[in-house]
Design a protein around this motif. Sequence first.
Motif, PDB file in Angstrom:
ATOM      1  N   ARG A 322       0.807  -1.235  -0.181  1.00 38.28           N
ATOM      2  CA  ARG A 322       0.027  -0.193  -0.062  1.00 38.28           C
ATOM      3  C   ARG A 322       1.086   1.027   0.036  1.00 38.28           C
ATOM      4  O   ARG A 322       1.596   1.292   0.742  1.00 38.28           O
ATOM      5  CB  ARG A 322      -1.029  -0.231   1.295  1.00 38.28           C
ATOM      6  CG  ARG A 322      -1.903  -0.802   1.067  1.00 38.28           C
ATOM      7  CD  ARG A 322      -2.911  -1.004   2.571  1.00 38.28           C
ATOM      8  NE  ARG A 322      -3.644  -0.151   3.267  1.00 38.28           N
ATOM      9  CZ  ARG A 322      -4.628   0.206   2.210  1.00 38.28           C
ATOM     10  NH1 ARG A 322      -4.852  -0.530   1.538  1.00 38.28           N
ATOM     11  NH2 ARG A 322      -5.303   1.589   2.734  1.00 38.28           N
ATOM     12  N   ILE A 323       0.762   2.114  -0.854  1.00 29.75           N
ATOM     13  CA  ILE A 323       1.386   3.501  -0.714  1.00 29.75           C
ATOM     14  C   ILE A 323       0.334   4.839  -0.557  1.00 29.75           C
ATOM     15  O   ILE A 323      -0.701   4.983  -1.437  1.00 29.75           O
ATOM     16  CB  ILE A 323       2.318   3.160  -2.319  1.00 29.75           C
ATOM     17  CG1 ILE A 323       3.080   2.742  -2.424  1.00 29.75           C
ATOM     18  CG2 ILE A 323       2.382   5.378  -2.500  1.00 29.75           C
ATOM     19  CD1 ILE A 323       3.632   2.735  -3.547  1.00 29.75           C
ATOM     20  N   ARG A 324       0.384   5.262  -0.127  1.00 32.40           N
ATOM     21  CA  ARG A 324      -0.113   6.355   0.379  1.00 32.40           C
ATOM     22  C   ARG A 324      -1.985   5.913   0.742  1.00 32.40           C
ATOM     23  O   ARG A 324      -2.399   6.453   0.326  1.00 32.40           O
ATOM     24  CB  ARG A 324      -0.068   7.255  -0.742  1.00 32.40           C
ATOM     25  CG  ARG A 324       1.065   8.322  -0.387  1.00 32.40           C
ATOM     26  CD  ARG A 324       1.462   9.069  -0.943  1.00 32.40           C
ATOM     27  NE  ARG A 324       0.557  10.536  -1.156  1.00 32.40           N
ATOM     28  CZ  ARG A 324      -0.233  11.397  -2.112  1.00 32.40           C
ATOM     29  NH1 ARG A 324       0.503  10.833  -3.912  1.00 32.40           N
ATOM     30  NH2 ARG A 324      -0.654  12.498  -1.951  1.00 32.40           N
ATOM     31  N   GLY A 325      -1.936   4.702   1.657  1.00 32.41           N
ATOM     32  CA  GLY A 325      -3.129   4.439   1.632  1.00 32.41           C
ATOM     33  C   GLY A 325      -3.748   3.642   0.450  1.00 32.41           C
ATOM     34  O   GLY A 325      -4.993   3.254   0.258  1.00 32.41           O
ATOM     35  N   ARG A 326      -3.280   3.585  -0.387  1.00 35.19           N
ATOM     36  CA  ARG A 326      -3.809   2.529  -1.984  1.00 35.19           C
ATOM     37  C   ARG A 326      -3.121   1.786  -2.501  1.00 35.19           C
ATOM     38  O   ARG A 326      -2.247   1.347  -1.983  1.00 35.19           O
ATOM     39  CB  ARG A 326      -3.555   3.861  -2.962  1.00 35.19           C
ATOM     40  CG  ARG A 326      -4.675   4.875  -3.087  1.00 35.19           C
ATOM     41  CD  ARG A 326      -5.726   5.092  -3.980  1.00 35.19           C
ATOM     42  NE  ARG A 326      -5.101   4.469  -5.351  1.00 35.19           N
ATOM     43  CZ  ARG A 326      -5.753   5.012  -6.328  1.00 35.19           C
ATOM     44  NH1 ARG A 326      -5.422   6.488  -6.305  1.00 35.19           N
ATOM     45  NH2 ARG A 326      -5.734   4.765  -7.497  1.00 35.19           N
ATOM     46  N   ASP A 327      -4.042   0.552  -2.296  1.00 40.54           N
ATOM     47  CA  ASP A 327      -3.586  -0.986  -2.128  1.00 40.54           C
ATOM     48  C   ASP A 327      -3.258  -1.198  -4.055  1.00 40.54           C
ATOM     49  O   ASP A 327      -3.753  -0.164  -5.280  1.00 40.54           O
ATOM     50  CB  ASP A 327      -4.637  -1.754  -3.085  1.00 40.54           C
ATOM     51  CG  ASP A 327      -4.998  -2.079  -1.171  1.00 40.54           C
ATOM     52  OD1 ASP A 327      -4.988  -1.446  -0.606  1.00 40.54           O
ATOM     53  OD2 ASP A 327      -6.446  -2.737  -1.686  1.00 40.54           O
ATOM     54  N   ALA A 328      -1.542  -1.196  -4.211  1.00 42.72           N
ATOM     55  CA  ALA A 328      -1.054  -0.872  -5.177  1.00 42.72           C
ATOM     56  C   ALA A 328       0.191  -2.292  -5.807  1.00 42.72           C
ATOM     57  O   ALA A 328       0.626  -2.259  -6.517  1.00 42.72           O
ATOM     58  CB  ALA A 328       0.430   0.326  -4.630  1.00 42.72           C
ATOM     59  N   LEU A 339       1.643   7.551  -7.526  1.00 46.34           N
ATOM     60  CA  LEU A 339       0.994   7.943  -6.655  1.00 46.34           C
ATOM     61  C   LEU A 339       1.691   8.593  -5.123  1.00 46.34           C
ATOM     62  O   LEU A 339       2.320   8.923  -4.171  1.00 46.34           O
ATOM     63  CB  LEU A 339       0.155   6.423  -5.774  1.00 46.34           C
ATOM     64  CG  LEU A 339      -0.280   5.426  -6.091  1.00 46.34           C
ATOM     65  CD1 LEU A 339      -0.368   4.178  -5.756  1.00 46.34           C
ATOM     66  CD2 LEU A 339      -1.471   6.402  -6.438  1.00 46.34           C
ATOM     67  N   GLY A 340       3.192   8.953  -6.111  1.00 48.26           N
ATOM     68  CA  GLY A 340       4.153   9.962  -5.007  1.00 48.26           C
ATOM     69  C   GLY A 340       5.032   9.093  -5.053  1.00 48.26           C
ATOM     70  O   GLY A 340       5.906   9.621  -4.056  1.00 48.26           O
ATOM     71  N   ALA A 341       5.185   7.882  -5.693  1.00 49.57           N
ATOM     72  CA  ALA A 341       6.847   7.251  -4.707  1.00 49.57           C
ATOM     73  C   ALA A 341       7.622   7.150  -5.781  1.00 49.57           C
ATOM     74  O   ALA A 341       7.442   7.609  -7.034  1.00 49.57           O
ATOM     75  CB  ALA A 341       6.209   5.311  -4.368  1.00 49.57           C
ATOM     76  N   ALA A 342       9.121   6.963  -5.532  1.00 50.97           N
ATOM     77  CA  ALA A 342      10.538   6.814  -6.171  1.00 50.97           C
ATOM     78  C   ALA A 342      11.509   6.007  -5.514  1.00 50.97           C
ATOM     79  O   ALA A 342      11.259   5.834  -4.255  1.00 50.97           O
ATOM     80  CB  ALA A 342      11.304   8.535  -5.983  1.00 50.97           C
ATOM     81  N   PHE A 343      11.734   5.398  -6.654  1.00 53.53           N
ATOM     82  CA  PHE A 343      12.632   4.107  -6.305  1.00 53.53           C
ATOM     83  C   PHE A 343      14.328   4.520  -6.796  1.00 53.53           C
ATOM     84  O   PHE A 343      13.978   4.569  -7.967  1.00 53.53           O
ATOM     85  CB  PHE A 343      11.976   2.956  -7.691  1.00 53.53           C
ATOM     86  CG  PHE A 343      10.235   2.951  -7.000  1.00 53.53           C
ATOM     87  CD1 PHE A 343      10.422   1.988  -5.724  1.00 53.53           C
ATOM     88  CD2 PHE A 343       9.888   3.332  -8.270  1.00 53.53           C
ATOM     89  CE1 PHE A 343       8.922   2.253  -5.561  1.00 53.53           C
ATOM     90  CE2 PHE A 343       8.059   3.317  -7.784  1.00 53.53           C
ATOM     91  CZ  PHE A 343       8.008   2.707  -6.265  1.00 53.53           C
ATOM     92  N   VAL A 344      15.297   3.836  -6.341  1.00 54.31           N
ATOM     93  CA  VAL A 344      16.852   3.467  -6.892  1.00 54.31           C
ATOM     94  C   VAL A 344      17.507   2.042  -6.286  1.00 54.31           C
ATOM     95  O   VAL A 344      17.581   1.930  -5.214  1.00 54.31           O
ATOM     96  CB  VAL A 344      17.118   5.049  -5.868  1.00 54.31           C
ATOM     97  CG1 VAL A 344      18.715   4.962  -6.289  1.00 54.31           C
ATOM     98  CG2 VAL A 344      16.526   6.524  -5.737  1.00 54.31           C
TER      99      VAL A 344
END
Length: 523
Positions: A322-328, A339-344
């Motif tokens: 879950r990302i910011r309360g949303r099932d992802a 949804l506002g996520a970033a990955f390295v």
Amino acid sequence: MEAERNAGGERLLDVQGLTKIFGALKACDGIDLSIGKGEIHALLGENGAGKSTFVKMLFGALEPAEGRIFWKGEPVDIANPGAARHLGIGMVFQHFSLFEALTAAENIMLSLDEKIPIMKVAERARELSKTYGLPLDPFAHVGDLSVGERQRIEIIRCLLQKPDLIILDEPTSVLTPQEADRLFETLETLRDEGKSILYISHRLEEVKRLCDRATVLRHGKVVAHCDPRQETAASLARMMVGDEVAAVRRLEAPGGIGEALLEARSLSRPAANPFAVPLREVDLTVRAGEVLGIAGVAGNGQGELFEALSGEIQQADAASVRIRGRDAGRMGISGRRLLGAAFVPEERLGHGAVPQMRLSENLFLSRFKTDARSLLGPLWTVRAGALTKAAKRIVEMMDVRKSGEDPEAAALSGGNLQKFIIGRELDRQPSVMIVNQPTWGVDAGAAARIRQALIDLARSGSAVLVISQDLDELFEMSDAIAVMHDGRLSAPVPISEATFEKIGLLMGGAMPERHASEALEKA
Ligand SMILES: Nc1ncnc2c1ncn2[C@@H]1O[C@H](COP(=O)(O)OP(=O)(O)OP(=O)(O)O)[C@@H](O)[C@H]1O
């Protein structure tokens, strides 16, 4: 005694005025360096200082523009790696070049200049492994081996050629503390036998412990020769950077700890291949304002966790991430980024950046879906101005050192590319940031900058998850540390209660049956 031996000792290698030029950049600018017989010599310098370029010239992988190399007193021209090996120069690279489906002995056999039957190779590998305390089963498949074991294959493969000088490029960056200790013992044995070692590392404490002499490079030039044992880690860092390295500050989040922005619930996944680790019921929560560190011995599921959280691999159960309360869980990378996520990711080249593309093109590639409004003009034309401006902003923010205005990613030194990739993600001000090995191969000054930037991002209200094999780094940055072992994640240990011993025990598999969820329920 060591210093005396080296001061008066026999010279093995003398380099005079070695220079390499890429376009307008002098990556190595008239470097002088000498190595005695039976000496461990550290080559230090900040990212982009010219260390890799220098050793590539010694190993015959790059041709110098100027300068001379003397080997055992004779001038030599090292035209290629075969010629280097023939002289007695061996190299263990940072990135291993092993075939996973083959055995250790088969991999070694393939790389030898002369043809030797496999049983003979296995026998010699076993002998070397016994002599130098490098436990290895020659018939084990590489895919089943840990990073430390793979490195031992590379070292044994190098030793089989009976080198007088062994070049090691950041050998401990992927090892556990125990594996690193074992490697130091091997290197000390080699030194006692009269072999010489040229050792590149950003870990200054280990340089102090292991090395007899050090040469420090800055901007391609030698700025100091010293005995690292007489220095402190801080004084070595100062020589490299030319300035004090700022300590990382971990202030309280002004808004306090907020809502859960990243959650995993019973996140499970079967092993994708015989060499992968299954994820077993992983539970975690990272809240606004918080940095959660994930420790673990390499190959215990950290890579798989990153893939599952980032969407590189999607889950059947949408609610498992879950990302910011949303099932992802069922979303891909782009959906999660929206949804506002970033990955390295850990792998910089290939995963984090396309090597043959320019920095601005790499930026476009990672941003065009999430930032279409600012980067695309009418009829989907690229707003080159906006792109160049963003690339410039990132380069300035992270102090990325490069040759040329907008070079290809492959032309950046390893550490500088890492700074650019982290900066590219930070520039979006993500609500959730997930980073795997944030400062791998990064110098002390740049590492402090990256860690501070990630802490500041959390304190500004984002949730930050850091996977790292560097325990010092996790202790410096995290509000709590959880440990991956055999695909399971321990309960998070608040930093006020975390000790190296406690985390080390969890890394070794203590209480593997205790899942984070059970611990949380008890809490
Ligand atoms: N093939 C290339 N083309 C153009 N520039 C290059 C190339 N290889 C290296 N450079 C540049 O040369 C400089 C020295 O790079 P090098 O990789 O030797 O640094 P380093 O000290 O090993 O850094 P790091 O610690 O980050 O690995 C850097 O500015 C880099 O961008």
